[in-house]
Design an enzyme around this catalytic site. Structure first.
Site, PDB file in Angstrom:
ATOM      1  N   ARG A 148       0.824  -1.201   0.000  1.00  0.00           N
ATOM      2  CA  ARG A 148       0.000   0.000   0.000  1.00  0.00           C
ATOM      3  C   ARG A 148       0.866   1.261   0.000  1.00  0.00           C
ATOM      4  O   ARG A 148       2.046   1.218   0.313  1.00  0.00           O
ATOM      5  CB  ARG A 148      -0.928   0.006   1.213  1.00  0.00           C
ATOM      6  N   HIS A 244      -2.477   2.267  -5.881  1.00  0.00           N
ATOM      7  CA  HIS A 244      -3.299   1.064  -5.747  1.00  0.00           C
ATOM      8  C   HIS A 244      -3.475   0.339  -7.082  1.00  0.00           C
ATOM      9  O   HIS A 244      -3.806  -0.848  -7.102  1.00  0.00           O
ATOM     10  CB  HIS A 244      -4.662   1.425  -5.161  1.00  0.00           C
ATOM     11  N   HIS A 270      -4.086  -9.181   3.522  1.00  0.00           N
ATOM     12  CA  HIS A 270      -5.519  -9.194   3.789  1.00  0.00           C
ATOM     13  C   HIS A 270      -5.819 -10.096   4.983  1.00  0.00           C
ATOM     14  O   HIS A 270      -5.352 -11.235   5.040  1.00  0.00           O
ATOM     15  CB  HIS A 270      -6.299  -9.693   2.568  1.00  0.00           C
ATOM     16  N   TYR A 279      -9.988 -10.479  -6.577  1.00  0.00           N
ATOM     17  CA  TYR A 279      -9.080 -10.501  -7.717  1.00  0.00           C
ATOM     18  C   TYR A 279      -9.248 -11.761  -8.556  1.00  0.00           C
ATOM     19  O   TYR A 279      -8.860 -11.780  -9.720  1.00  0.00           O
ATOM     20  CB  TYR A 279      -7.631 -10.369  -7.247  1.00  0.00           C
TER      21      TYR A 279
END
Length: 363
Positions: A148, A244, A270, A279
């Protein structure tokens, strides 16, 4: 409100999370002040429902409404605040206790880069200049690791392990640490930046930040976002995004190339596998091959016959692709043993999905 924010700080909430909650609470307080509601004791369920409708009707600068997730994000700090006020005996009842929250959409990433498109963006920085070389190292790190924006600006020099080819993310989202592998090419650009550029940007020996600004300080999250967005614009691609976008691209390309979804989950950090499984719906290449090979409305392909292609896709690769696409673990086949039926424990219910018939128990 300030005491509530201090309470969150003592509960080990991150500074960034508290900053966002404070901003949403101030928006709500300002909205209440404009309508003559100046104290928390004056806020009722009807007032909260009016504010919820205000968020639903609100339009951003581009004319688009707030998504369900954005509305939910703004209402959650208000619920937490009123729950805290009740526990602190500052109000008698919680008007937000039964407030029905908006549903959150299950949306897919808007843009994903292909490999040539990603390489096109990476080639934009002028690596003959000091800042261009730094920016190339930043883009390579984002593309290789998928970390991130805030995680990248928090990197320090000792977080890079060149021998093991890893990167340590310290106190990422949810204050969780994780180890992330870094590709050889990204490591090479980071090493080049450390050897040739970073010494020129340092104003002293006490700044451990990996990526420095021209002022010699750690690069900020907002300037980094503007920097990456500008490189994407200058690449000429008709796709928008910033840091992102590389995170989405990394996860999607890894899944399309055969990575297990749990490995991708570990890289992205995550907490819930369902977040990573978004995804799998974007990684469409395997499903596209199966559709092309099996759907009757197709153009004939030269070379490999349809029967050969179907046979190949229905083997192990097909099973793995289906698991990634739909997030379903391969069902385990029931094991059939030669043990007699009277070995079951009294009161045990027979397995409904078992292929072995369960007869009456022998006395």
């Amino acid at each position: 409100m300030k005491r509530h924010l201090e309470w969150l700080l003592t509960r080990n909430y991150s500074v960034e999370s508290i900053r966002l909650k404070e901003g949403y609470l101030r928006q709500f307080i300002q909205w209440c002040d404009e309508r003559g509601v100046g104290r928390p004791q004056e806020v009722t369920r009807a007032v909260l429902e009016r504010y919820q409708r205000h968020l639903y009707l609100y339009r951003k600068k581009d004319g688009q409404p707030l998504s369900g997730y954005a509305q939910h994000q703004r209402l959650t700090p208000i619920r937490v605040w009123f729950r805290w006020l009740v526990r602190q005996h500052r109000i008698l009842s919680n008007p937000a206790a039964d407030l029905e929250m908006p549903r959150i959409e299950q949306r897919l990433p808007r843009h994903i880069l292909s490999v040539p498109e990603a390489e096109q963006i990476l080639a934009v920085p002028d690596v003959t200049s000091a800042m261009g070389l730094r920016d190339r190292a930043i883009l390579e790190t984002l593309y290789s690791t998928g970390i991130r924006r805030l995680e990248l600006v928090s990197l320090e020099v000792h977080d890079i392990d060149h021998e093991r080819g890893t990167l340590m993310v310290r106190e990422g989202k949810g204050k969780r640490d994780r180890m992330v592998p870094v590709g050889d090419r990204a490591l090479a650009w980071i090493r080049k930046y450390l050897d040739e550029v970073r010494p020129q940007l340092m104003l002293g020996d006490d700044n451990p930040a990996l990526f420095l600004s021209i002022q010699g300080e750690a690069i900020g999250a907002t300037p980094l976002g503007h920097l990456v967005r500008e490189y994407i614009r200058r690449s000429g691609l008709q796709k928008s995004g910033a840091c992102h976008l590389f995170r989405h691209t990394m996860a999607t390309l890894m899944l399309e190339n055969g990575a297990d979804v749990r490995f991708v989950q570990a890289m992205l950090g995550h907490a819930d596998l369902k977040t990573t499984q978004v995804y799998t719906h974007v990684a469409i290449r395997a499903l596209k091959e199966i559709h092309t090979a099996t759907h009757p409305a197709r153009l004939e392909r030269a070379g490999e016959t349809t029967e050969q292609k179907v046979t190949r896709l229905r083997q192990h690769e097909y099973i793995e692709s289906s698991r990634r696409l739909f997030g379903m673990a391969e069902s385990r086949k029931p094991s059939v043993t030669d043990a007699p039926d009277d070995t079951a424990v009294d009161g045990d219910a027979p397995c409904l999905n078992s292929s072995v018939p369960v007869g009456p128990k022998e006395k």
